[in-house]
Design a protein around this motif. Sequence first.
Motif, PDB file in Angstrom:
ATOM      1  N   GLY A  15    -110.920  -2.081  44.691  1.00  0.00           N
ATOM      2  CA  GLY A  15    -111.109  -2.932  45.861  1.00  0.00           C
ATOM      3  C   GLY A  15    -112.113  -2.347  46.829  1.00  0.00           C
ATOM      4  O   GLY A  15    -113.004  -1.578  46.431  1.00  0.00           O
ATOM      5  N   HIS A 124    -106.154   9.730  53.411  1.00  0.00           N
ATOM      6  CA  HIS A 124    -106.361   8.415  54.033  1.00  0.00           C
ATOM      7  C   HIS A 124    -107.695   8.376  54.766  1.00  0.00           C
ATOM      8  O   HIS A 124    -107.836   9.001  55.822  1.00  0.00           O
ATOM      9  CB  HIS A 124    -105.216   8.112  55.018  1.00  0.00           C
ATOM     10  N   MET A 236    -102.041  -5.866  51.185  1.00  0.00           N
ATOM     11  CA  MET A 236    -102.190  -4.537  51.757  1.00  0.00           C
ATOM     12  C   MET A 236    -101.364  -4.400  53.025  1.00  0.00           C
ATOM     13  O   MET A 236    -100.622  -3.436  53.196  1.00  0.00           O
ATOM     14  CB  MET A 236    -103.668  -4.265  52.082  1.00  0.00           C
TER      15      MET A 236
HETATM   16  P1  NAD Z   1    -108.270  -4.249  48.010  1.00  0.00           P
HETATM   17  O1  NAD Z   1    -107.334  -5.381  48.175  1.00  0.00           O
HETATM   18  O2  NAD Z   1    -109.713  -4.457  48.277  1.00  0.00           O
HETATM   19  O3  NAD Z   1    -108.122  -3.641  46.524  1.00  0.00           O
HETATM   20  C1  NAD Z   1    -106.911  -3.252  45.958  1.00  0.00           C
HETATM   21  C2  NAD Z   1    -107.083  -3.040  44.462  1.00  0.00           C
HETATM   22  O4  NAD Z   1    -105.823  -2.691  43.865  1.00  0.00           O
HETATM   23  C3  NAD Z   1    -107.572  -4.253  43.704  1.00  0.00           C
HETATM   24  O5  NAD Z   1    -108.461  -3.843  42.688  1.00  0.00           O
HETATM   25  C4  NAD Z   1    -106.285  -4.810  43.070  1.00  0.00           C
HETATM   26  O6  NAD Z   1    -106.573  -5.554  41.932  1.00  0.00           O
HETATM   27  C5  NAD Z   1    -105.554  -3.536  42.758  1.00  0.00           C
HETATM   28  N1  NAD Z   1    -104.093  -3.717  42.667  1.00  0.00           N
HETATM   29  C6  NAD Z   1    -103.307  -4.458  43.468  1.00  0.00           C
HETATM   30  N2  NAD Z   1    -102.022  -4.353  43.112  1.00  0.00           N
HETATM   31  C7  NAD Z   1    -101.993  -3.523  42.061  1.00  0.00           C
HETATM   32  C8  NAD Z   1    -100.957  -3.034  41.223  1.00  0.00           C
HETATM   33  N3  NAD Z   1     -99.683  -3.375  41.432  1.00  0.00           N
HETATM   34  N4  NAD Z   1    -101.289  -2.193  40.228  1.00  0.00           N
HETATM   35  C9  NAD Z   1    -102.575  -1.859  40.012  1.00  0.00           C
HETATM   36  N5  NAD Z   1    -103.601  -2.289  40.758  1.00  0.00           N
HETATM   37  C10 NAD Z   1    -103.313  -3.120  41.757  1.00  0.00           C
HETATM   38  O7  NAD Z   1    -107.659  -3.076  48.890  1.00  0.00           O
HETATM   39  P2  NAD Z   1    -108.354  -1.853  49.660  1.00  0.00           P
HETATM   40  O8  NAD Z   1    -108.719  -2.324  51.015  1.00  0.00           O
HETATM   41  O9  NAD Z   1    -109.356  -1.186  48.805  1.00  0.00           O
HETATM   42  O10 NAD Z   1    -107.052  -0.942  49.815  1.00  0.00           O
HETATM   43  C11 NAD Z   1    -106.666   0.001  48.847  1.00  0.00           C
HETATM   44  C12 NAD Z   1    -105.797   1.051  49.519  1.00  0.00           C
HETATM   45  O11 NAD Z   1    -106.543   1.643  50.576  1.00  0.00           O
HETATM   46  C13 NAD Z   1    -104.523   0.493  50.146  1.00  0.00           C
HETATM   47  O12 NAD Z   1    -103.459   1.384  49.904  1.00  0.00           O
HETATM   48  C14 NAD Z   1    -104.837   0.434  51.623  1.00  0.00           C
HETATM   49  O13 NAD Z   1    -103.670   0.636  52.399  1.00  0.00           O
HETATM   50  C15 NAD Z   1    -105.823   1.579  51.785  1.00  0.00           C
HETATM   51  N6  NAD Z   1    -106.794   1.470  52.885  1.00  0.00           N
HETATM   52  C16 NAD Z   1    -107.344   0.280  53.219  1.00  0.00           C
HETATM   53  C17 NAD Z   1    -108.241   0.184  54.271  1.00  0.00           C
HETATM   54  C18 NAD Z   1    -108.853  -1.145  54.682  1.00  0.00           C
HETATM   55  O14 NAD Z   1    -109.254  -1.307  55.838  1.00  0.00           O
HETATM   56  N7  NAD Z   1    -108.952  -2.113  53.799  1.00  0.00           N
HETATM   57  C19 NAD Z   1    -108.613   1.340  54.967  1.00  0.00           C
HETATM   58  C20 NAD Z   1    -108.075   2.563  54.578  1.00  0.00           C
HETATM   59  C21 NAD Z   1    -107.159   2.612  53.530  1.00  0.00           C
END
Ligand code: NAD
Length: 289
Positions: A15, A124, A236
Motif C-alpha cells: 500500500g 512506525h 486502517m
Molecule cells: P494501504 O491500505 O495503502 O495498504 C495496505 C496493504 O495491506 C494493501 O496492500 C492490502 O492489500 C494489504 N492487506 C490488507 N489486509 C491484509 C491482510 N489481512 N493480509 C495481508 N495483506 C493485507 O495502507 P498503508 O497506508 O500503507 O498502511 C499500512 C500500515 O502502515 C498500517 O499498519 C498503517 O497503520 C501504517 N501507517 C499508515 C500511515 C498512513 O498515513 N497511511 C502512516 C504510518 C503508518
Amino acid sequence: SDGPVYERVALIGLGLIASSMFWAMKRGGVAGHVSGYARSEATRDTARRIGLCHTVCDSIAEAVADADLVVLAVPVGAMGAVAAEIAPHLKPGATVTDVGSVKRTVITEVGPHLPETVHFIAGHPLAGTEHSGPESGFSTLFDNRFTLLVPVEGTDPEAVARLRTFWERLGARVEEMDAEHHDLVLAVTSHTPHLIAYTMVGVADDLRRVTDSEVIKYSAAGFRDFTRIAASDPTMWRDVFLNNKEATLEILGRFTEELFALQRAIRTGDGDMLFDYFTRTRAIRRGIL
Ligand code: NAD
C-alpha cells in the motif's frame, strides 16, 4: 551515498507505506533486491504493471525466504496473522519490522509467532497521506519525517543500529520510544484528531439533508481540511482504534471536557475565556512552525 543497507528486503502488503518505501529504497540504493507480496491478486498485478518491487511474489513464503529485512506493511489488525504465516520461512539472522500506527498490540501479537533466530524491531514512520494502495506511494514521503523504533528488552543493538541506518537512508529522522508512550503520544497527535475529523464530516453530511448541497459547495478551509483527513483508509483506521483503545479513550475524555468548557463559554458569552483559549492554541501552532 554508500551501498545497500540490506541485500534483500521483503515488503508484505503493498500500500501507501510499502510502495513509498520501495521508491525511497530505489532512489537511495538502500537495498540490493526488493521482493513484494500482497494478499490480493489485483494489487500484485498493479504492482507488476508499475514496476513496484524487483520481484512480486504470488506466495508470501517465497517473498520472505531469502530476505535480510522483512517489513510488515499491512493494517494493524492483520499483523499477527501475517507474522504466523511468514514465521516458518524466515532466514535465520533476518530482521523483521513493521510500520503499524499502533505499537503495543502489534508487539504482543507479532513477537510470539517469530522464531528466536530472527530480530523483531517494531517501527512506525510518522508520515502518510489520505491516499492508499500500491499506486499512492512516492519516494519523498519519509524525507525529514520521524520514524520511531520500539526495540524491546534484549533486542540486538546491532540489528537496531542497522534498521536505524536503513530509515535514515530513506530520508527519515529516527528516534527510539517505548510502546506505551508511543501509543499515548500518537493518540494525541494523530488518532484522536482523525476521529474528530470523521465526526465533523459526519455531522456536515447529516446537515446536508437540511441545507441541500451547500455544506459541500461552500466548504471553506476548516471543513475542507477535515474532509481530507476523513478520506483516509477505513480498514486502517478501524484497526487503529480497536488497537489503541485505552489511550484514545483517555484523550477523547479530555477532549470532551474541553469541548464542554468552550460550549459553556459560548452560551454564557464569556469572551475572555474564548480569547485566552485561542491565544494559547495559536502560540502552540507558532511553536511548531
Ligand atoms: P494501504 O491500505 O495503502 O495498504 C495496505 C496493504 O495491506 C494493501 O496492500 C492490502 O492489500 C494489504 N492487506 C490488507 N489486509 C491484509 C491482510 N489481512 N493480509 C495481508 N495483506 C493485507 O495502507 P498503508 O497506508 O500503507 O498502511 C499500512 C500500515 O502502515 C498500517 O499498519 C498503517 O497503520 C501504517 N501507517 C499508515 C500511515 C498512513 O498515513 N497511511 C502512516 C504510518 C503508518
